[in-house]
Motif scaffolding. Structure first.
Motif, short mmCIF file in Angstrom:
data_model
loop_
_atom_site.label_atom_id
_atom_site.label_comp_id
_atom_site.label_asym_id
_atom_site.label_seq_id
_atom_site.Cartn_x
_atom_site.Cartn_y
_atom_site.Cartn_z
N GLY B 80 -1.90 1.77 4.96
CA GLY B 80 -1.16 2.96 4.55
C GLY B 80 -0.24 2.52 3.39
N ALA B 82 2.43 3.72 -0.35
CA ALA B 82 3.01 4.92 -1.05
C ALA B 82 2.88 4.48 -2.44
N VAL B 96 0.98 9.73 -1.04
CA VAL B 96 1.21 8.89 0.19
C VAL B 96 -0.17 8.70 0.85
N THR B 98 -1.98 7.84 4.08
CA THR B 98 -1.65 7.45 5.53
C THR B 98 -2.81 6.56 6.34
N SER B 108 -1.29 12.12 3.22
CA SER B 108 -0.39 12.59 4.26
C SER B 108 -0.77 14.04 4.56
N LEU B 144 4.06 1.99 3.87
CA LEU B 144 4.12 3.08 4.27
C LEU B 144 5.71 3.13 4.95
#
Lengths: 503, 335
Positions: B80, B82, B96, B98, B108, B144
């Protein structure tokens, strides 16, 4: 800067503005209210030509035009001798110089006051009979048939003239009219046809008076002699009589200018309307002593027209500051509303508002497609500029076809500003949604409309142009607002939830 | 008067308006020269790292379009992460991821995207789609953040973040922003996120608003908001307070998240923090800012936090009678 010093500065600016305004009032007799005064038109003819050797230039100048009274005349022409001569009963201004070369510019400047009772001079025609007219076939047949049709519907010389003009200006011209128009200029053709019927007619030139315009030219007017007096017709519409805002500049088929010793003559007109106290009319040409150097009125009319517009900008800026800082409206582009308001001055409010919204809305639609192409910012905005130009052209065209004159004035909108507005709005739409676009777009338009209402007001226009020093007061107010730390009006709503927690 | 406040009442509550914020705080305490430090998230991150402030771990920086071609191998091993534009504001351009499902990335929101979609997003960031004025930008890829299980029920997607106004190094007011379905996972109040005012003394929720109205439960999860108690509160405040020394700005908004494993992490700083924090707290900023203005320079971050917790905490306010809300009006009533 300390608070005391700042307050002193503001006070000083405001007082200085008011004091100078009062001195000017006392000195020149310029009233503070636009009421008790005559509307004076100041017209300026600018003659450009290239000189080559000794020069003699004459310009046809107005003489007792109907509906107007000449107050004073002036010329500005360094080195030239000037005299007004009567020639065949007409007035001509004559400039002479013994040696000149290169580009030359001469100005002729006349103050006129509108006066409904002023009858035009020269009631007797110089041509008492219409000259004979020769036509070639097949024009002869076409002219005969067209005149026969017009005669059948007319009873007086006036109605005959109207019918002829109607035939030739119809959007769906008859075959005869189309044939004649193919080889003649319309105004000349009308004169020729009138002569053919035996009615003495002539083409005169008039100047359409609109405040603060530059680079204007004369428009032709058809006049017929009814046996007692000359009657004017608009060759484009057939409307009888001289419009109120039309000044008869020269009568008959005379050359506007006549140049010996030069070439490339060009004449353009600038005009401005100024309120002048009645008492001052006689001395309008030379203004009060002390303020002569400080007065915008000493500039050439061309520049004055620009300043008349520019001097409205401070008021519009004040409105913007007020609405943003004290009310809390969001506008897109801080001072964009000012430019829109100035554009409204030319287009008038409702047509301006409609076309502006139309252009931005269509632009937004097209911009949403552009955003998918993933262009660089500068290229994207340049594309939008081109699109806006096309949109304006299209709207002008549609307006013209539908018979609205207003469509044509679209061109007064600042293109670059509109392109930026579209770009900003479109980004706003993508990021914050249509709601925010409406809030900011609506805010900008609200500020623009408010600014327009103010600067369109005759009192504001009068004060800003005749007492430019009052702008010191405007600056003082703007600076004072710039130090305001209190709440904006809309914050009283934004923070309404605060009440709920406290008992 | 429905829906409108009297200016005198607002003044009584000590609410700071936009004009006062701009003239008396931002332009007086924030040196324009220092703005680039906080407008570029990468620079803020580097500076914070130098000063040993905890931030989400930086995995990758992409500056040029051609680097995107080799993104697949660079992201290898990262489950994960961002993606953020360095100059983005208001959460724009943040993506984002995940987890992964085979070749695809799971976002996300639950939607999936393939490598091409990801590459296009990166390319858009570098082209400046999300930066102000469309200037070319840089991509930051970070680890993340793992949501603290204590907050799971309070947020609809996204991780709650905590905004703290730090004035001259003193934390003066705090709020937690909870994403909702309406706000589409974003944490901006005007987009529909919930603002929860936090007690500076304890990190407990004291008041909450949604779209400018008072609320008691989260509209999507039905969690009772008064139950919020921020863990590691003093550490978190200290982190925020130290940002003052890091960037040198006098009036800032520090955005902080709490990671399950690493604790409070600094997300970004804002040199023009908004005023809705007052609405979230149901309390004006002005009395607190004036109190801090009267203090002398030179206190350490720890001392400043201790002072703030004492002076602005609900307990402290009730004791001294300073500030507007009286003791019995505090707290979100239990449902």
């Amino acid at each position: 800067m300390s608070r005391v010093l700042f307050r002193g500065l503001i006070l000083f600016l405001a007082l200085a503005g008011l004091l100078i305004a009062w001195l000017r009032h006392a000195d020149t007799g310029m009233p503070f209210l636009p009421g008790k005064q005559a509307q004076v038109w100041i017209l300026e003819a600018r003659i450009d030509f290239v000189a080559d050797g000794p020069v003699m230039l004459s310009l046809n100048i107005p003489e007792q035009p109907p509906g107007f009274r000449i107050i004073s005349e002036q010329t500005a022409s360094p080195g030239y001798g000037f005299s007004i001569v009567e020639e065949d009963g007409r007035r001509r201004g004559e400039w002479t110089i013994s040696e000149a070369s290169g580009p030359q510019t001469l100005y002729y400047n006349v103050h006129m006051v509108a006066d409904r009772d002023a009858v035009g001079g020269e009631e007797v025609p110089l041509i008492r009979r219409a000259p004979a007219v020769l036509w070639k076939e097949p024009e002869l047949t076409a002219a005969r048939q067209l005149l026969a049709a017009a005669r059948a519907r007319a009873s007086t010389p006036e109605s005959l003239a109207r019918e002829i003009i109607r035939e030739l200006t119809s959007t769906d011209p008859s075959q005869n009219a189309a044939l004649l128009l193919a080889s003649h200029q319309r105004t000349d053709l009308i004169e020729r046809l009138l002569h053919d019927t035996g009615i003495p007619a002539r083409i005169s030139m008039g100047l359409l008076l609109k405040d603060a315009r530059r680079n204007q030219s004369l428009t032709p007017i058809i006049e017929i002699f009814t046996g007692k007096r000359w009657v004017a017709f608009d060759p484009a519409t057939g409307r009888q009589g001289m419009p109120d805002n039309m000044l008869l500049w020269n009568r008959g088929d005379q050359f506007l200018t006549d140049l010996v010793g030069g070439y490339d003559t060009q004449v353009s007109f600038s005009m401005i309307r100024r309120a002048m106290p009645m008492v001052n009319l006689s001395s309008a040409a030379h203004e009060g002593g002390r303020f002569r150097l400080l007065s915008i009125h000493t500039l050439p009319i061309e520049q004055q027209s620009v300043f008349k517009l520019l001097l409205l900008v401070p008021i519009a800026a004040l409105v913007t500051v007020f609405m943003r800082v004290l009310v809390g409206l969001h506008t897109s582009g801080t001072f964009m509303p000012i430019l829109i308001a100035l554009a409204f001055l030319q287009t008038t409010l409702l047509p301006g508002l409609t076309t502006f919204i139309a252009i931005v809305a269509i632009g937004l639609l097209l911009r949403s497609y552009l955003s998918r192409l993933n262009l660089l910012l500068v290229a994207r905005i340049a594309t939008i500029i081109v699109i806006v130009v096309f949109l304006m052209g299209a709207l002008s065209l549609i307006g013209y076809q539908l018979g609205f004159n207003t469509g044509m004035t679209v061109a007064f909108f600042p293109i670059i500003i509109i392109a930026w507005t579209i770009e900003r709005m479109s980004i706003l739409w993508e990021e914050e949604g249509p709601r925010e676009v409406l809030i900011q777009g609506g805010g900008s338009l609200a500020v623009a409309v408010l600014a327009f209402v103010l600067i369109d007001n005759s009192l504001v226009g009068h004060l800003s142009f005749n007492f430019p020093e009052l702008n010191l007061v405007v600056i003082a107010i703007i600076m004072a607002i710039g130090k305001y730390t209190g709440y904006r009006l809309l914050e009283l709503r934004r923070f309404r939830a605060m009440e709920e927690r406290s008992p | 008067m429905m829906g409108w406040m009297r200016p005198s009442r607002l003044r009584e509550l000590g609410v700071v308006g936009m004009n006062r914020r701009n003239i008396e705080f931002i332009s007086r305490y924030n040196d324009r020269r220092l703005y680039p430090l906080v407008d570029d998230k990468l620079r803020t991150k580097m500076l914070a790292h130098e000063h040993q402030l905890a931030t989400p771990t930086l995995r990758l920086v992409i500056r040029q379009q051609h680097e995107i071609r080799r993104i697949a191998e660079k992201l290898e091993g990262l489950q994960g992460f961002a993606v953020k534009p360095a100059h983005g504001s208001g959460g724009r351009g943040i993506l984002v991821v995940t987890g992964r499902r085979g070749e695809r990335f799971v976002r996300s929101s639950g939607r999936e995207m393939d490598l091409d979609d990801l590459s296009r997003h990166l390319s858009n960031i570098i082209a400046g789609l999300f930066s102000l004025g469309g200037t070319p930008d840089t991509v930051i890829i970070e680890d993340l953040i793992q949501i603290d299980p204590r907050f799971a029920e309070y947020s609809y997607q996204g991780i709650p973040d905590i905004r703290i106004i730090v004035f001259r190094g003193y934390p003066v007011m705090a709020m937690m922003r909870l994403a909702t379905q309406v706000s589409d996972g974003k944490a901006n109040l005007h987009q529909g996120a919930i603002g929860v005012g936090l007690d500076i003394g304890s990190g407990r929720a004291i008041h909450a608003v949604h779209f400018g109205r008072r609320v008691h439960v989260h509209p999507d999860t039905d969690a009772v908001l008064s139950g919020i108690q921020t863990p590691d509160w003093q550490t978190l405040l200290t982190l925020a307070a130290r940002c003052h020394e890091v960037v040198g700005l006098g009036y800032i908004g520090a955005d902080i998240v709490i990671d399950r494993d690493r604790g409070p992490l600094l997300l970004e700083l804002n040199a023009r923090p908004g005023l809705s924090i007052q609405v979230a707290n149901g309390c004006g900023l002005l009395p607190r800012l004036r109190q801090v203005e009267a203090l002398a320079n030179g206190a350490s971050a720890g001392e400043r936090v201790a002072w703030s917790m004492q002076a602005f905490g609900e307990a402290g306010l009730a004791e001294t009678g300073a500030g507007s809300p009286p003791a019995q009006g505090t707290g979100v009533p239990a449902a």
